[in-house]
Design an enzyme around this catalytic site. Structure first.
Site, PDB file in Angstrom:
ATOM      1  N   SER A 156       0.826  -1.200   0.000  1.00  0.00           N
ATOM      2  CA  SER A 156       0.000   0.000   0.000  1.00  0.00           C
ATOM      3  C   SER A 156       0.870   1.264   0.000  1.00  0.00           C
ATOM      4  O   SER A 156       1.664   1.463  -0.914  1.00  0.00           O
ATOM      5  CB  SER A 156      -0.979  -0.048   1.179  1.00  0.00           C
ATOM      6  OG  SER A 156      -1.973   0.930   1.054  1.00  0.00           O
ATOM      7  N   ASP A 252      -9.960  -4.044  -5.417  1.00  0.00           N
ATOM      8  CA  ASP A 252      -9.223  -2.973  -4.734  1.00  0.00           C
ATOM      9  C   ASP A 252      -9.396  -1.683  -5.531  1.00  0.00           C
ATOM     10  O   ASP A 252      -9.141  -1.662  -6.737  1.00  0.00           O
ATOM     11  CB  ASP A 252      -7.742  -3.366  -4.662  1.00  0.00           C
ATOM     12  CG  ASP A 252      -6.879  -2.336  -3.946  1.00  0.00           C
ATOM     13  OD1 ASP A 252      -7.393  -1.288  -3.509  1.00  0.00           O
ATOM     14  OD2 ASP A 252      -5.662  -2.589  -3.814  1.00  0.00           O
ATOM     15  N   HIS A 278      -8.108  -4.882  -0.903  1.00  0.00           N
ATOM     16  CA  HIS A 278      -6.890  -4.183  -0.543  1.00  0.00           C
ATOM     17  C   HIS A 278      -6.439  -4.623   0.862  1.00  0.00           C
ATOM     18  O   HIS A 278      -7.229  -4.649   1.795  1.00  0.00           O
ATOM     19  CB  HIS A 278      -7.138  -2.674  -0.542  1.00  0.00           C
ATOM     20  CG  HIS A 278      -5.910  -1.875  -0.267  1.00  0.00           C
ATOM     21  ND1 HIS A 278      -4.994  -1.559  -1.242  1.00  0.00           N
ATOM     22  CD2 HIS A 278      -5.428  -1.334   0.889  1.00  0.00           C
ATOM     23  CE1 HIS A 278      -4.005  -0.861  -0.705  1.00  0.00           C
ATOM     24  NE2 HIS A 278      -4.246  -0.714   0.582  1.00  0.00           N
TER      25      HIS A 278
END
Length: 309
Positions: A156, A252, A278
């Site tokens: 991320s 995501d 995600h």
């Protein structure tokens, strides 16, 4: 999403809550902390400090060694945790770092970079670059690592930092990592992709509103640059980047920006995990897609780290 992923995503979203102007950041950080998983891999773990980006500053890192990590000339993996540059810590990603050292045999160095909003950009990426500079200069004498075999990784926002530190290294003349592992990276502050519209409405854990909140704290009103939003890097800059493994998740909001970035890289392995959300990689004990993706990325990293410059 798969039934198992749906159950996890709903549970996480309920515990996570909304992010907005009235969010108590200290309370949100406590809410997103997690106790150690009893199933985590055994490893030798050492907390230490290294020089930070400013003269006299110090940066905390956590160094992991598995039973298979060589005592000398070990390959190394610099890891940057996710959390939107605002949340999470060395502790939240402890289990993933233990798994990575076990699977790759590498010395894993997890970097405790400074968080926004207390420290907006470029603090995090400068901390990431300071960690790379330390590794390329001092890894052998201080940790028994091989400075010729360093990779970077992150999930991320940490994937953003891993990509950005490679761009900085190329610009500033620091030896480049041999590889970069970008797990569902944050790359584009515009939030205008089709996947953001399709999956960012609150049904799949991460939302477009979350991402506006994260970017707002990280940029603090500054315009994005290639160092904060690597999707803005030129094709010429990206041609200099080390081989990359880009992992995206089907459900995501960030999927399209990861896909687009992977398509611009010269040497890349790109994998999209089906039916997951995600952040799914943290759930490798529960989700078969996470287990498969992590194992595949680890084989790729081990191969890249086996070659000396």
């Amino acid at each position: 999403m798969t039934p198992a992923a749906r159950a996890l995503a709903d549970s996480i979203a309920a515990a996570f809550g909304d992010l907005g102007p009235n969010t108590d950041i200290a309370a949100q950080r406590r809410r997103t902390s997690r106790p150690p998983d009893p199933r985590r891999r055994p490893a030798s773990v050492t907390d230490r400090t290294i020089p930070g980006p400013a003269p006299g500053s110090r940066l905390r890192v956590r160094v992991y060694r598995s039973a298979g990590t060589p005592a000398t000339d070990a390959p190394a993996l610099l890891f940057f945790h996710g959390g939107g540059w605002v949340l999470c810590s060395l502790d939240t990603h402890d289990g993933l770092c233990r798994e990575l050292t076990h699977l790759t045999g590498a010395l894993v160095v997890s970097v405790d970079y400074r968080l926004a909003p207390e420290h907006p950009a470029p603090a995090a990426v400068e901390d990431a670059y300071a960690a790379l500079r330390w590794a390329t200069s001092h890894l052998r004498e201080e940790e028994g690592g091989d400075p010729r075999r360093i990779a970077v990784a992150g999930d991320s926002a940490g994937g953003n930092l891993a990509a950005a530190v490679c761009l900085l290294a190329a610009e500033r003349g620091c030896p480049l990592p041999v590889a970069q592992f970008l797990a569902y990276p944050v790359l584009d502050a515009r939030l205008a992709t089709e996947s953001m519209r399709t999956y960012g409405d609150g049904r799949f854990f991460l939302t477009a509103a979350h991402m506006r909140w994260y970017w707002g704290h990280y940029l603090a009103g500054a315009a994005p640059t290639p160092h904060t939003a690597p999707c803005l890097a030129s094709d010429e800059a990206l041609r200099l980047m080390p081989p990359a493994y880009v992992l995206t998740a089907e459900c995501d909001p960030l999927r399209d920006e990861g896909d687009a970035f992977a398509a611009r890289l010269t040497t890349v392995r790109h994998r999209t995990a089906p039916g997951v959300f995600h952040g799914f990689l943290d759930f490798f004990p529960q989700l078969p897609q996470a287990r498969e993706a992590l194992d595949d990325a680890a084989v790729w990293l081990r191969d890249r780290l086996a070659a000396r410059r």
